[in-house]
Design a protein around this motif. Sequence first.
Motif, PDB file in Angstrom:
ATOM      1  N   SER A 293       0.808  -1.220   0.000  1.00  0.00           N
ATOM      2  CA  SER A 293       0.000   0.000   0.000  1.00  0.00           C
ATOM      3  C   SER A 293       0.842   1.273   0.000  1.00  0.00           C
ATOM      4  CB  SER A 293      -0.981  -0.006   1.170  1.00  0.00           C
ATOM      5  OG  SER A 293      -0.319  -0.321   2.355  1.00  0.00           O
ATOM      6  N   SER A 294       2.180   1.115  -0.031  1.00  0.00           N
ATOM      7  CA  SER A 294       3.017   2.321  -0.118  1.00  0.00           C
ATOM      8  C   SER A 294       3.023   2.881  -1.540  1.00  0.00           C
ATOM      9  CB  SER A 294       4.444   2.000   0.333  1.00  0.00           C
ATOM     10  OG  SER A 294       4.946   0.939  -0.456  1.00  0.00           O
ATOM     11  N   VAL A 295       2.694   2.011  -2.529  1.00  0.00           N
ATOM     12  CA  VAL A 295       2.603   2.507  -3.909  1.00  0.00           C
ATOM     13  C   VAL A 295       1.224   2.148  -4.487  1.00  0.00           C
ATOM     14  CG1 VAL A 295       5.008   2.716  -4.635  1.00  0.00           C
ATOM     15  CG2 VAL A 295       3.966   0.447  -4.505  1.00  0.00           C
ATOM     16  N   PRO A 296       0.190   2.798  -3.977  1.00  0.00           N
ATOM     17  CA  PRO A 296      -1.172   2.401  -4.375  1.00  0.00           C
ATOM     18  C   PRO A 296      -1.600   3.018  -5.703  1.00  0.00           C
ATOM     19  CG  PRO A 296      -1.276   4.206  -2.815  1.00  0.00           C
ATOM     20  CD  PRO A 296       0.189   3.917  -3.020  1.00  0.00           C
ATOM     21  N   PRO A 297      -2.548   2.378  -6.384  1.00  0.00           N
ATOM     22  CA  PRO A 297      -3.172   3.038  -7.534  1.00  0.00           C
ATOM     23  C   PRO A 297      -4.086   4.156  -7.017  1.00  0.00           C
ATOM     24  CG  PRO A 297      -4.303   0.999  -7.036  1.00  0.00           C
ATOM     25  CD  PRO A 297      -3.150   1.092  -6.070  1.00  0.00           C
ATOM     26  N   LYS A 298      -4.581   4.994  -7.927  1.00  0.00           N
ATOM     27  CA  LYS A 298      -5.459   6.093  -7.491  1.00  0.00           C
ATOM     28  C   LYS A 298      -6.712   5.544  -6.807  1.00  0.00           C
ATOM     29  CE  LYS A 298      -7.548  10.347  -9.349  1.00  0.00           C
ATOM     30  NZ  LYS A 298      -7.403  11.112  -8.120  1.00  0.00           N
ATOM     31  N   HIS A 299      -7.231   4.424  -7.356  1.00  0.00           N
ATOM     32  CA  HIS A 299      -8.401   3.794  -6.717  1.00  0.00           C
ATOM     33  C   HIS A 299      -8.100   2.335  -6.426  1.00  0.00           C
ATOM     34  CE1 HIS A 299     -11.035   7.206  -7.377  1.00  0.00           C
ATOM     35  NE2 HIS A 299     -10.538   7.303  -8.598  1.00  0.00           N
ATOM     36  N   THR A 300      -8.212   1.930  -5.178  1.00  0.00           N
ATOM     37  CA  THR A 300      -8.092   0.506  -4.855  1.00  0.00           C
ATOM     38  C   THR A 300      -9.419  -0.157  -5.204  1.00  0.00           C
ATOM     39  OG1 THR A 300      -8.993   0.690  -2.626  1.00  0.00           O
ATOM     40  CG2 THR A 300      -6.620   1.083  -2.876  1.00  0.00           C
ATOM     41  N   SER A 301      -9.460  -1.473  -5.077  1.00  0.00           N
ATOM     42  CA  SER A 301     -10.726  -2.161  -5.390  1.00  0.00           C
ATOM     43  C   SER A 301     -11.848  -1.658  -4.479  1.00  0.00           C
ATOM     44  CB  SER A 301     -10.548  -3.677  -5.259  1.00  0.00           C
ATOM     45  OG  SER A 301     -10.026  -4.002  -3.992  1.00  0.00           O
ATOM     46  N   ILE A 302     -11.503  -1.270  -3.264  1.00  0.00           N
ATOM     47  CA  ILE A 302     -12.541  -0.742  -2.359  1.00  0.00           C
ATOM     48  C   ILE A 302     -13.073   0.587  -2.895  1.00  0.00           C
ATOM     49  CG2 ILE A 302     -12.963   0.191  -0.035  1.00  0.00           C
ATOM     50  CD1 ILE A 302     -11.072  -1.961   1.048  1.00  0.00           C
ATOM     51  N   GLY A 303     -12.151   1.416  -3.396  1.00  0.00           N
ATOM     52  CA  GLY A 303     -12.569   2.694  -3.977  1.00  0.00           C
ATOM     53  C   GLY A 303     -13.446   2.487  -5.201  1.00  0.00           C
ATOM     54  N   ILE A 304     -13.061   1.515  -6.047  1.00  0.00           N
ATOM     55  CA  ILE A 304     -13.847   1.257  -7.270  1.00  0.00           C
ATOM     56  C   ILE A 304     -15.232   0.725  -6.893  1.00  0.00           C
ATOM     57  CG2 ILE A 304     -13.974  -0.105  -9.395  1.00  0.00           C
ATOM     58  CD1 ILE A 304     -10.860  -0.084  -9.401  1.00  0.00           C
ATOM     59  N   MET A 305     -15.254  -0.166  -5.888  1.00  0.00           N
ATOM     60  CA  MET A 305     -16.546  -0.704  -5.460  1.00  0.00           C
ATOM     61  C   MET A 305     -17.424   0.416  -4.907  1.00  0.00           C
ATOM     62  SD  MET A 305     -18.146  -3.514  -5.673  1.00  0.00           S
ATOM     63  CE  MET A 305     -17.653  -5.199  -5.346  1.00  0.00           C
ATOM     64  N   ALA A 306     -16.785   1.364  -4.215  1.00  0.00           N
ATOM     65  CA  ALA A 306     -17.545   2.508  -3.692  1.00  0.00           C
ATOM     66  C   ALA A 306     -18.174   3.297  -4.838  1.00  0.00           C
ATOM     67  CB  ALA A 306     -16.633   3.405  -2.861  1.00  0.00           C
ATOM     68  N   LYS A 307     -17.414   3.438  -5.931  1.00  0.00           N
ATOM     69  CA  LYS A 307     -17.954   4.130  -7.118  1.00  0.00           C
ATOM     70  C   LYS A 307     -19.164   3.368  -7.662  1.00  0.00           C
ATOM     71  CE  LYS A 307     -14.504   7.225  -7.948  1.00  0.00           C
ATOM     72  NZ  LYS A 307     -14.754   8.653  -7.830  1.00  0.00           N
TER      73      LYS A 307
END
Length: 573
Positions: A293-307
């Motif tokens: 998680s030190s080099v994360p994408p802009k949206h993790t799968s949790i972020g995408i699921m939130a979308k």
Amino acid sequence: MNDPLLPINSQPKRTKKLLPKVLAVAAIVVLFQLSDGLCPISDKIDPAPYVYDVSKIGQILKDKEYIDEVVERWSGAIQIPSVSNDVMVNPNTTDDLEELYRLEPAWKQFTKLHEYLEKQYPLIHKHLKVEKVNKFSILITWQGSNTKQKPILLTAHQDVVPVPDETLDQWKYPPFSGAVDGDRIYGRGSGDCKDLLMALFETAELLLKEGKFQPQRTILFGFGYDEESQGTGAVELSKFIFERYGPESLYALIDEGDQGYVQQFGRYVIPIPTGEKGHLNSEIELFTPGGHSSVPPKHTSIGIMAKLIDRIESVDFSPAITNANPLMNALQCMAEHGQIEKSLKSDIIKAVFDANANKKLVEYLSKDPSTEFLIKTSQAVDIIQGGVKSNALPEYVSVVVNHRISAEESVESTSKKILDDIKSIATKFDLGIVFENKTIVEKTKNGYFNYVLNESLEPSPISPIDTAAWNTFTGALRYLYEDVMNPGLNETFVAIPAYAAGNTDTKAYWDLTANIYRYSPYIGIVEGEDEVARGIHSLNEWSSISGHMATISFYYYYLQIVDQIADDTLISQ
Ligand SMILES: [Zn+2]
């Protein structure tokens, strides 16, 4: 009258050009119907010519000694915690009962309940055929002398929902004590569904005790064991009955559902659900590559699921009211018999052929959540899971969206809406889609959505209300409410079809009869004493003792009336 006349909002686009013609024809049909009345009130049935002891009907409500006995037996049944949990080991797993109790201790309570019922109702167990189906469902057959008449099936369920330990201290009386306080009995199952279960046992035992009623029409009592969870008890019963009697073999099925009567638009109304919404769990998983998680994408799968969740919730299902929904007919009844404001009345009458009136009616019904969700498919994001560690990117997230499908929609149209939502998010984030094990969009290096449909159930067929079965049931109910319970009130009670947002065991029985009524006789429901206030599935569940006696009193004479009514006679209005 109950056939869909013109489901305006669900008209497929390609028929648009035909619409004016169809509308004109529909308008003529509706106008023709108007002259006949949109909502004929069934004739009240005086049981005197049908029953052998008419005085008993009122006595059941008043005989203190009998009431005390009934309440004691009812309380005893509540004291047996026949709880059904969401996940239960199927009783058919093993024929060794001890082994089964070890695998699933909850079943032990059902054996206890059976032993209790056997002790309390000796005549039923001596004179009628009592069969156990898949070990814990009960089928009681009171054989009629005329096998040409279709059997009637009366159902209730033996199981109750659990009581979470954390809520125990909020109960006025312990949930499995069956405490009596004035006209109320308290406890889990007192209102759902050991009231109806015990009332049916009481009625049969009473009729047997009097020894005068010898039915021509076979009477079946069917009691499932897991209505509150998987519903397999009713499915097993239904299969068993189907094998014995065949398709469309029953006169009618009467199950739990609405109760009693209410006051609406200045009338006393008996709401009888003639249909119920469908059901679907949309289970959506998202798989993405992991990493630190030190080099994360802009949206993790949790972020995408939130979308995705945001997208699902921002695009609602469209509300619609057509003749496919019994509520339309109920509104027509109110328009014809109730004191209803002029413009609303006009919208109701025109709603089936005038798009503008229909739109206004939809707006009116959408204002109140209790009617809004009778005309619209619901979507509730109920479960979410994902992520395991604060320094690891989540590789997997899942959500469950629960839907109750409206009369005009289907499992297919509901899942299509959710799939469209998934597609829009998948495109944005370059993700693949697998739907029901089929690849819709190839998986990408970014991952993919997996969409699965679970517990899918189409909206139920709608029971007709132009049949002898409906007229007999509602005509007999009028007698209970007008002459037995409220003499001197001088009111005509109007039975109306209703639509149920939740499901009952009736979903297992569609192929056995078209006449399915989800209703039991009870006292009048006044404001503040509805299901929620009575703690159904919640705290301090209670039920009215006089309501319980009304159920027994009704079935006492109703069973004698239906015994002498011919099958399938269409009443010409
Ligand atoms: Zn129930």
